[in-house]
Design a protein around this motif. Sequence first.
Motif, PDB file in Angstrom:
ATOM      1  N   ALA A 207       4.986  -6.586  -3.222  1.00 39.83           N
ATOM      2  CA  ALA A 207       5.489  -5.512  -2.387  1.00 39.83           C
ATOM      3  C   ALA A 207       6.869  -4.727  -2.855  1.00 39.83           C
ATOM      4  O   ALA A 207       6.844  -3.431  -2.634  1.00 39.83           O
ATOM      5  CB  ALA A 207       5.458  -5.892  -0.932  1.00 39.83           C
ATOM      6  N   PHE A 211       7.347  -0.905  -3.401  1.00 39.46           N
ATOM      7  CA  PHE A 211       8.379   0.005  -2.644  1.00 39.46           C
ATOM      8  C   PHE A 211       9.306   0.776  -3.569  1.00 39.46           C
ATOM      9  O   PHE A 211       9.542   1.738  -3.239  1.00 39.46           O
ATOM     10  CB  PHE A 211       9.012  -0.849  -1.613  1.00 39.46           C
ATOM     11  N   TYR A 214       7.296   3.542  -5.662  1.00 38.30           N
ATOM     12  CA  TYR A 214       6.942   4.663  -4.805  1.00 38.30           C
ATOM     13  C   TYR A 214       8.262   5.224  -4.301  1.00 38.30           C
ATOM     14  O   TYR A 214       8.578   6.474  -4.020  1.00 38.30           O
ATOM     15  CB  TYR A 214       6.211   4.264  -3.741  1.00 38.30           C
ATOM     16  N   SER A 238      -1.812   9.258  -3.530  1.00 38.14           N
ATOM     17  CA  SER A 238      -2.189   9.052  -2.199  1.00 38.14           C
ATOM     18  C   SER A 238      -3.354   8.033  -1.913  1.00 38.14           C
ATOM     19  O   SER A 238      -3.100   7.068  -1.107  1.00 38.14           O
ATOM     20  CB  SER A 238      -2.835  10.411  -1.355  1.00 38.14           C
ATOM     21  N   MET A 241      -1.807   4.434  -2.456  1.00 38.10           N
ATOM     22  CA  MET A 241      -0.752   4.253  -1.328  1.00 38.10           C
ATOM     23  C   MET A 241      -1.599   3.752  -0.194  1.00 38.10           C
ATOM     24  O   MET A 241      -1.344   2.696   0.662  1.00 38.10           O
ATOM     25  CB  MET A 241      -0.037   5.436  -1.041  1.00 38.10           C
ATOM     26  N   MET A 242      -2.948   4.418   0.039  1.00 37.76           N
ATOM     27  CA  MET A 242      -3.622   4.020   1.228  1.00 37.76           C
ATOM     28  C   MET A 242      -4.238   2.573   1.098  1.00 37.76           C
ATOM     29  O   MET A 242      -4.287   1.711   2.020  1.00 37.76           O
ATOM     30  CB  MET A 242      -4.799   4.942   1.451  1.00 37.76           C
ATOM     31  N   THR A 243      -4.634   2.329  -0.164  1.00 38.27           N
ATOM     32  CA  THR A 243      -5.176   0.987  -0.306  1.00 38.27           C
ATOM     33  C   THR A 243      -4.040  -0.045  -0.246  1.00 38.27           C
ATOM     34  O   THR A 243      -4.272  -1.187   0.369  1.00 38.27           O
ATOM     35  CB  THR A 243      -5.741   0.831  -1.738  1.00 38.27           C
ATOM     36  N   ILE A 244      -2.790   0.274  -0.696  1.00 37.86           N
ATOM     37  CA  ILE A 244      -1.725  -0.497  -0.592  1.00 37.86           C
ATOM     38  C   ILE A 244      -1.366  -1.131   0.789  1.00 37.86           C
ATOM     39  O   ILE A 244      -1.153  -2.021   1.175  1.00 37.86           O
ATOM     40  CB  ILE A 244      -0.161  -0.053  -1.123  1.00 37.86           C
ATOM     41  N   CYS A 245      -1.359   0.112   1.661  1.00 42.05           N
ATOM     42  CA  CYS A 245      -0.896  -0.151   2.952  1.00 42.05           C
ATOM     43  C   CYS A 245      -2.027  -0.808   3.758  1.00 42.05           C
ATOM     44  O   CYS A 245      -1.741  -1.948   4.588  1.00 42.05           O
ATOM     45  CB  CYS A 245      -0.820   1.062   3.918  1.00 42.05           C
ATOM     46  N   LEU A 246      -3.262  -0.805   3.519  1.00 40.12           N
ATOM     47  CA  LEU A 246      -4.422  -1.652   4.188  1.00 40.12           C
ATOM     48  C   LEU A 246      -4.265  -3.242   3.718  1.00 40.12           C
ATOM     49  O   LEU A 246      -4.292  -4.004   4.332  1.00 40.12           O
ATOM     50  CB  LEU A 246      -5.621  -1.084   3.646  1.00 40.12           C
ATOM     51  N   GLY A 249      -0.528  -4.815   4.401  1.00 46.87           N
ATOM     52  CA  GLY A 249      -0.394  -5.005   5.644  1.00 46.87           C
ATOM     53  C   GLY A 249      -0.909  -6.179   6.451  1.00 46.87           C
ATOM     54  O   GLY A 249      -0.448  -6.969   7.175  1.00 46.87           O
ATOM     55  N   TYR A 274      -9.569  -8.027   5.212  1.00 41.38           N
ATOM     56  CA  TYR A 274      -9.044  -8.048   3.963  1.00 41.38           C
ATOM     57  C   TYR A 274      -9.847  -8.451   2.859  1.00 41.38           C
ATOM     58  O   TYR A 274      -9.973  -8.697   1.455  1.00 41.38           O
ATOM     59  CB  TYR A 274      -7.684  -8.551   3.862  1.00 41.38           C
TER      60      TYR A 274
END
Length: 303
Positions: A207, A211, A214, A238, A241-246, A249, A274
């Motif tokens: 992570a 971070f 990005y 984008s 980034m969506m895949t990373i957040c899911l 998280g 997940y």
Amino acid sequence: NHTRTSEFILVGFRSPPGSQLLLSALFSTMYFVTVVGNVCMILIIRMDSNLHTPMYFFLENLSTLDICYSSVIAPRAALAFFLGRRSISYSGCASQMFFFSLFGTTEAFFLAVMAFDRFTAVCHPLLYQVIMSRRLCVLMVMGSYLSGCINCAIQTGFTFSLSFCGHREINHFFCEVAAVIRASCSDTALNELVMLAVCGSIIVGTALVVFVSYGYIILTIIQMPSAESRNKAVSTCSAHMMTICLFFGTVFFMYAQPGAAASPYKSNTISIFYTVVIPMLNPFIYTLRNREVKGSLRKQLKR
């Protein structure tokens, strides 16, 4: 003394009578969509020479990994709900944990590698082809799998060195590390510490790469002179980034906090997300949020 039970009983999701077929159909459908979506993504990338770049090389490998990742969990869960049989052999449980840990850890490293790839493309575009050579890309993929092998060997080895004194129930729908640890009659303090230390280090380390990458990407995008350049940079990042957040998280909530192994009920629903939902969503995220993939898909459909 090490007491080896011949099998475990997976008791996660004590579904009401009549709902087993519905759960089986749900898992089967999600798995089918996962396989078809990721296979289509792989075919799109392989058939279009314009997509033979480092970014899509990693995305192709991510799709392959998602198929493997979901295959460890979803088919067996669907079959268990359909037949009503929750038992799994000792060796089957160990194998499921090994491959689940392998593919899950490898995916975390893949996402970090893909973040570094986007950082290089946005922040050092003139050097991108030089830095992201084919040799480096292959080495990073191999390094991700090697890291996954190390973690799954540690987790599976430590977990199955415990004793299971007749208590065979695992409060989960698959052999997840924390759930199996809870089923042991041994002192599990060391195992919980190892799980927190190893998994926490992997999650926080990968992570951090994401971070930092990005952070530099956002600063570079802000400084771009034209709106067109900014929009192009955002569109290439984008979806990732969506895949990373899911992914991060849910995984952080599960493994990178104290007491993860001590909470018997919170993990079941989250783990569906997940292990099955995210691998199913990834192809759609990368297709709908990526102009190059959408363009290639339209071109292939016209053919």
